[in-house]
Write an enzyme that holds these catalytic residues in place. Structure first.
Site, short mmCIF file in Angstrom:
data_model
loop_
_atom_site.label_atom_id
_atom_site.label_comp_id
_atom_site.label_asym_id
_atom_site.label_seq_id
_atom_site.Cartn_x
_atom_site.Cartn_y
_atom_site.Cartn_z
N SER A 1 -55.96 92.95 -0.13
CA SER A 1 -56.04 91.95 -1.79
C SER A 1 -56.74 91.24 -2.41
CB SER A 1 -55.28 90.43 0.06
OG SER A 1 -56.99 90.72 0.16
N HIS B 1 -49.00 91.93 1.42
CA HIS B 1 -48.67 91.78 0.46
C HIS B 1 -47.47 92.53 -1.04
CE1 HIS B 1 -52.12 88.86 -1.64
NE2 HIS B 1 -52.61 89.67 -0.41
N LYS C 1 -45.59 84.88 2.13
CA LYS C 1 -45.72 85.41 -0.09
C LYS C 1 -45.17 85.28 -0.42
CE LYS C 1 -50.02 86.63 1.75
NZ LYS C 1 -51.22 87.72 2.57
C1 LIG Z 1 -51.84 86.69 4.15
C2 LIG Z 1 -51.72 87.95 5.17
C3 LIG Z 1 -52.06 87.44 5.99
C4 LIG Z 1 -51.47 86.26 6.65
O1 LIG Z 1 -50.46 85.91 6.61
P1 LIG Z 1 -50.20 83.91 6.84
O2 LIG Z 1 -48.31 84.53 7.35
O3 LIG Z 1 -50.12 83.82 5.60
O4 LIG Z 1 -50.36 83.84 8.46
C5 LIG Z 1 -52.21 88.82 7.16
N1 LIG Z 1 -52.19 89.85 6.38
C6 LIG Z 1 -52.46 89.98 5.00
C7 LIG Z 1 -52.54 91.33 4.72
C8 LIG Z 1 -52.15 89.11 4.67
O5 LIG Z 1 -52.38 89.32 2.97
#
Ligand SMILES: *Cc1c(COP(=O)(O)O)cnc(C)c1O
Length: 395
Positions: free
Chosen positions: A189, A217, A248
């Site tokens: 990310s 992502h 997301k």
């Molecule tokens: C955003 C993210 C999460 C967390 O996801 P949520 O649904 O917000 O709990 C987990 N792992 C990665 C790599 C992320 O980017």
């Protein structure tokens, strides 16, 4: 106890160090523009990659479901909290991911907890990319795994070295029952680079280990119709555990695990994050069913997301910016200096543009950057406006 006094001082110290988080409050729907403090801002830092968070069809699906079924499920899944919508969503997600089965929980964070803690215990071994997400690190801690081997970011030579150490631990253990699991983010990310999953899978096969990928992502972004990293590399059936988020690109909230039928069945029996906390609410679940349907039906939004990504990245590079090693819609603009990155983000905000500054400790010192995330909602005009402002503020 003077806890409150201690916290008061610690909070003041955060402010002094310039790391206190002043949380922005959004007054509009999520979209290419956001209203903050009554003012409209171009949003170039959102995970709403496909614009689904406020999509008309998805809103309608949630509204209809509330009319029919109400809001909450008031019990954990294993008691009386499993609604037919949850089952439908899991079936559709499994099909979308071309996996045998899927389990849905209320967040990607929890999905990582469930995926790892349920399968690994103290005597098992984790081999993990050094830049893996905080939720993976926390999940490994929760599992109580004693032997953790961290490999240099996407470095396959180092991964193999760490795997050799992991195998030594397994050989020293009784009956060789120790599980070894390689864990990686799919898309990282901070840099927007993609894990070299084919090489990771080949090493896992060579050393007889499990592989888990957290595709947060990559869901809705990579692969055919946004099916994710495993589809992107054509590795169906070669990755033991796939974790994804519904918070997301899917635009709602929640997390899920996909894999072979027995694996998911085991999670339904044993995962504490499934057994001891409620599932997604009725509107969330109905909205997500619509989101998966939309992705299955059309890859148009995914196509626009990638067109926007390529355009913005090329223009930034033409303007002389270093966009690092991104291969995805996460586009870093490397500025190096911490203060510079922060100041540029502040200036952009003053001009009505939201771009996050990513600084230490999120990335190492001297690697400060802006992080841009175009979406399928952005028009050419929006992107041009953002680009012009970045050139003006950062040069
Ligand atoms: C955003 C993210 C999460 C967390 O996801 P949520 O649904 O917000 O709990 C987990 N792992 C990665 C790599 C992320 O980017």
């Amino acid at each position: 106890m003077n806890l409150i006094q201690e916290l008061h001082d610690a909070l003041a110290e955060l402010e002094t160090q310039g790391v206190y988080k002043h949380i922005r409050v959004i007054e509009s729907a999520q979209g290419a523009y956001l209203t903050i403090g009554g003012k409209s801002y171009l949003n170039l830092s959102s995970n709403n990659y496909l614009g689904l968070a406020s999509d008309t069809r998805i809103k309608k699906a949630a509204q209809d479901a509330i009319e029919k079924f109400g809001v909450g499920t008031t019990s954990v899944r294993a008691l009386l909290g499993t609604h037919s919508l949850h089952v439908e969503l899991e079936k559709k997600l499994a099909k979308f991911k071309k996996a045998e089965d899927a389990l849905v929980v209320t967040g990607g964070y929890l999905a990582n907890m469930a995926a790892i803690q349920t399968i690994l215990g103290a005597d098992d071994v984790v081999v993990s990319d050094e830049l893996n997400h905080a939720s993976i690190i926390d999940a490994v801690k929760l599992s109580g795994v004693k032997n953790k081997f961290i490999y240099k970011h996407t470095d396959m030579v180092d991964l193999e070295m760490q795997l050799k150490l992991a195998v030594e631990v397994r050989q020293a253990s009784e009956e060789g029952k120790t599980r070894i699991m390689i864990i990686t983010d799919g898309v990282f990310s901070m840099d927007g680079d993609i894990a070299p999953l084919p090489e990771i899978v080949a090493l896992a096969e060579k050393y007889d280990t499990l592989v888990m990928v957290d595709d947060a992502h990559g869901e809705g972004v990579l692969g055919d119709h946004g099916r994710g990293i495993v589809d992107h590399f054509g590795l169906h059936g070669h990755v033991d555990i796939e974790v994804g988020t519904l918070s997301k690109a899917f635009g709602v909230m929640g997390g899920f695990i996909t894999g072979k039928a027995e694996l998911i069945q085991w999670y339904r029996q044993k995962a504490r994050q499934f057994l001891f906390t409620n599932a997604l609410s009725i509107p969330d679940t109905a909205a997500l069913i619509a989101a998966v349907d939309m992705l299955e039906e059309s890859d148009k939004a995914v196509g626009i997301l990638w067109e926007n990504t390529h355009w913005l990245k090329n223009e930034l590079q033409k303007a002389g910016f270093d966009t690092g090693k991104t291969e995805t819609p996460i586009i870093p603009v490397m500025l190096g200096d911490e203060v510079l990155a922060k100041n540029v983000a502040i200036k952009l905000f003053e001009q009505g543009i939201i771009v996050s500054a990513i600084t230490f400790p999120m990335v190492s010192k001297g690697k400060a950057r802006l992080r841009l995330q175009p979406s399928s909602l952005h028009t050419q005009e929006d992107l041009q406006k953002g680009l012009d402002a970045i050139i003006q503020c950062a040069k």
